[in-house]
Scaffold this motif. Sequence first.
Motif, PDB file in Angstrom:
ATOM      1  N   ALA A 114      28.183  56.287  29.017  1.00  0.00           N
ATOM      2  CA  ALA A 114      27.953  57.725  29.064  1.00  0.00           C
ATOM      3  C   ALA A 114      28.877  58.485  30.011  1.00  0.00           C
ATOM      4  N   TYR A 115      29.401  57.827  31.041  1.00  0.00           N
ATOM      5  CA  TYR A 115      30.028  58.595  32.125  1.00  0.00           C
ATOM      6  C   TYR A 115      31.278  59.370  31.694  1.00  0.00           C
ATOM      7  N   GLU A 116      32.007  58.877  30.705  1.00  0.00           N
ATOM      8  CA  GLU A 116      33.235  59.547  30.271  1.00  0.00           C
ATOM      9  C   GLU A 116      32.966  60.807  29.463  1.00  0.00           C
ATOM     10  N   THR A 117      31.742  60.970  28.982  1.00  0.00           N
ATOM     11  CA  THR A 117      31.435  62.127  28.129  1.00  0.00           C
ATOM     12  C   THR A 117      30.653  63.209  28.872  1.00  0.00           C
ATOM     13  N   ILE A 118      30.412  63.037  30.157  1.00  0.00           N
ATOM     14  CA  ILE A 118      29.576  63.977  30.909  1.00  0.00           C
ATOM     15  C   ILE A 118      30.421  65.145  31.428  1.00  0.00           C
ATOM     16  N   PRO A 119      30.113  66.384  31.029  1.00  0.00           N
ATOM     17  CA  PRO A 119      30.853  67.543  31.552  1.00  0.00           C
ATOM     18  C   PRO A 119      30.407  67.867  32.975  1.00  0.00           C
ATOM     19  N   PHE A 120      31.317  68.358  33.803  1.00  0.00           N
ATOM     20  CA  PHE A 120      30.940  68.664  35.188  1.00  0.00           C
ATOM     21  C   PHE A 120      31.940  69.632  35.808  1.00  0.00           C
ATOM     22  N   ASN A 121      31.473  70.314  36.847  1.00  0.00           N
ATOM     23  CA  ASN A 121      32.323  71.239  37.607  1.00  0.00           C
ATOM     24  C   ASN A 121      32.590  70.738  39.019  1.00  0.00           C
ATOM     25  N   ASP A 122      31.712  69.861  39.509  1.00  0.00           N
ATOM     26  CA  ASP A 122      31.912  69.304  40.840  1.00  0.00           C
ATOM     27  C   ASP A 122      31.307  67.902  40.889  1.00  0.00           C
ATOM     28  N   ARG A 123      31.498  67.222  42.011  1.00  0.00           N
ATOM     29  CA  ARG A 123      31.049  65.840  42.127  1.00  0.00           C
ATOM     30  C   ARG A 123      29.540  65.706  42.020  1.00  0.00           C
ATOM     31  N   THR A 124      28.831  66.652  42.620  1.00  0.00           N
ATOM     32  CA  THR A 124      27.362  66.595  42.581  1.00  0.00           C
ATOM     33  C   THR A 124      26.856  66.706  41.150  1.00  0.00           C
ATOM     34  N   GLU A 125      27.426  67.625  40.408  1.00  0.00           N
ATOM     35  CA  GLU A 125      27.015  67.804  39.009  1.00  0.00           C
ATOM     36  C   GLU A 125      27.337  66.560  38.189  1.00  0.00           C
ATOM     37  N   PHE A 126      28.467  65.945  38.469  1.00  0.00           N
ATOM     38  CA  PHE A 126      28.832  64.720  37.750  1.00  0.00           C
ATOM     39  C   PHE A 126      27.867  63.581  38.070  1.00  0.00           C
ATOM     40  N   LEU A 127      27.570  63.404  39.361  1.00  0.00           N
ATOM     41  CA  LEU A 127      26.650  62.340  39.762  1.00  0.00           C
ATOM     42  C   LEU A 127      25.278  62.554  39.143  1.00  0.00           C
ATOM     43  N   LEU A 128      24.811  63.801  39.149  1.00  0.00           N
ATOM     44  CA  LEU A 128      23.522  64.108  38.534  1.00  0.00           C
ATOM     45  C   LEU A 128      23.549  63.788  37.041  1.00  0.00           C
ATOM     46  N   GLY A 129      24.631  64.141  36.378  1.00  0.00           N
ATOM     47  CA  GLY A 129      24.755  63.873  34.948  1.00  0.00           C
ATOM     48  C   GLY A 129      24.744  62.386  34.641  1.00  0.00           C
ATOM     49  N   VAL A 130      25.418  61.608  35.481  1.00  0.00           N
ATOM     50  CA  VAL A 130      25.448  60.151  35.301  1.00  0.00           C
ATOM     51  C   VAL A 130      24.048  59.564  35.463  1.00  0.00           C
ATOM     52  N   LEU A 131      23.343  59.976  36.499  1.00  0.00           N
ATOM     53  CA  LEU A 131      22.007  59.438  36.748  1.00  0.00           C
ATOM     54  C   LEU A 131      21.020  59.869  35.662  1.00  0.00           C
ATOM     55  N   GLN A 132      21.151  61.097  35.189  1.00  0.00           N
ATOM     56  CA  GLN A 132      20.284  61.557  34.096  1.00  0.00           C
ATOM     57  C   GLN A 132      20.550  60.770  32.820  1.00  0.00           C
ATOM     58  N   ALA A 133      21.813  60.447  32.564  1.00  0.00           N
ATOM     59  CA  ALA A 133      22.155  59.633  31.390  1.00  0.00           C
ATOM     60  C   ALA A 133      21.546  58.248  31.510  1.00  0.00           C
ATOM     61  N   GLU A 134      21.552  57.692  32.708  1.00  0.00           N
ATOM     62  CA  GLU A 134      20.932  56.383  32.934  1.00  0.00           C
ATOM     63  C   GLU A 134      19.435  56.443  32.664  1.00  0.00           C
ATOM     64  N   LEU A 135      18.790  57.505  33.146  1.00  0.00           N
ATOM     65  CA  LEU A 135      17.350  57.651  32.915  1.00  0.00           C
ATOM     66  C   LEU A 135      17.038  57.791  31.431  1.00  0.00           C
ATOM     67  N   ARG A 136      17.837  58.575  30.715  1.00  0.00           N
ATOM     68  CA  ARG A 136      17.619  58.736  29.271  1.00  0.00           C
ATOM     69  C   ARG A 136      17.810  57.408  28.547  1.00  0.00           C
ATOM     70  N   GLY A 137      18.829  56.676  28.947  1.00  0.00           N
ATOM     71  CA  GLY A 137      19.071  55.371  28.327  1.00  0.00           C
ATOM     72  C   GLY A 137      17.943  54.402  28.577  1.00  0.00           C
ATOM     73  N   ARG A 138      17.418  54.407  29.797  1.00  0.00           N
ATOM     74  CA  ARG A 138      16.298  53.519  30.115  1.00  0.00           C
ATOM     75  C   ARG A 138      15.057  53.894  29.311  1.00  0.00           C
ATOM     76  N   GLU A 139      14.813  55.190  29.151  1.00  0.00           N
ATOM     77  CA  GLU A 139      13.645  55.626  28.386  1.00  0.00           C
ATOM     78  C   GLU A 139      13.770  55.212  26.921  1.00  0.00           C
ATOM     79  N   THR A 140      14.969  55.384  26.364  1.00  0.00           N
ATOM     80  CA  THR A 140      15.196  54.980  24.975  1.00  0.00           C
ATOM     81  C   THR A 140      14.991  53.476  24.806  1.00  0.00           C
ATOM     82  N   SER A 141      15.504  52.696  25.744  1.00  0.00           N
ATOM     83  CA  SER A 141      15.361  51.233  25.682  1.00  0.00           C
ATOM     84  C   SER A 141      13.894  50.827  25.814  1.00  0.00           C
TER      85      SER A 141
END
Length: 242
Positions: A20-47
């Motif tokens: 997921a990390y290559e497809t996450i849009p962001f404007n700063d590092r914090t937004e990117f980190l949040l996007g990565v962690l949210q993608a992980e949570l979504r993936g875990r929920e789906t699994s």
Amino acid sequence: MKQELAAVCKSLHLAHVMEAYETIPFNDRTEFLLGVLQAELRGRETSRIQRLMKKARFPQMKTLDGYDFTTVTFPIHCSREYLTDLTFLERKENVMMLGKVGTGKTHFATALGVEACRRGYEVRFFRVHDLVAMLQEKYRTGTLNRFLRELQKADLLILDEMGFVPFHKDGAELLFHVISECYEQRSVIVTSNLEFGQWNTVFGDARLTAALVDRLVHHAHVLAFTGESYRLQHALSGAKPS
């Protein structure tokens, strides 16, 4: 660098970051980190939902989308929304679905089970005659207690096609034990083409049947399914059933 990132994710048990990390849009590092962690949570929920679906062992995937409720008669204190919102499951209540073959009982029961999995509940689906055969086999091989402990982890037990095949006395007693263990501990959905008064023909023991029905109908909602078989209607119309 990508291999190092994959190794770090593996060490931290982050199974979904790499995809997921290559497809996450962001404007700063914090937004990117949040996007990565949210993608992980979504993936875990789906699994997690996929694991619950697999453990449930539904014979087919069915949903409530487009389900025809016109042939279903609900009791006074139970509505379509009460069941589809899974309020009965939160309250550890049972649902009895009675009616002729092909009137949508298994579809409705399965759809409720699928929705329960999506909401994080543990579900087990069995054709009743398959469950009885499994209980007898586990008893013979000395693994019954382990199997019963696994069943006790379920929030919802779906018993499909009660009444299609009569049971041997030993099988009936084992099934009675399973249902008794569910009483006020977890919800049970039963589908049957027989009225309760005819269940004695399946269990072969009037006292056992009465005790089993008593446990099932206490804290239960009894639904009546009327109308003609959906499969027969589709066959006559030349359409393919869903």
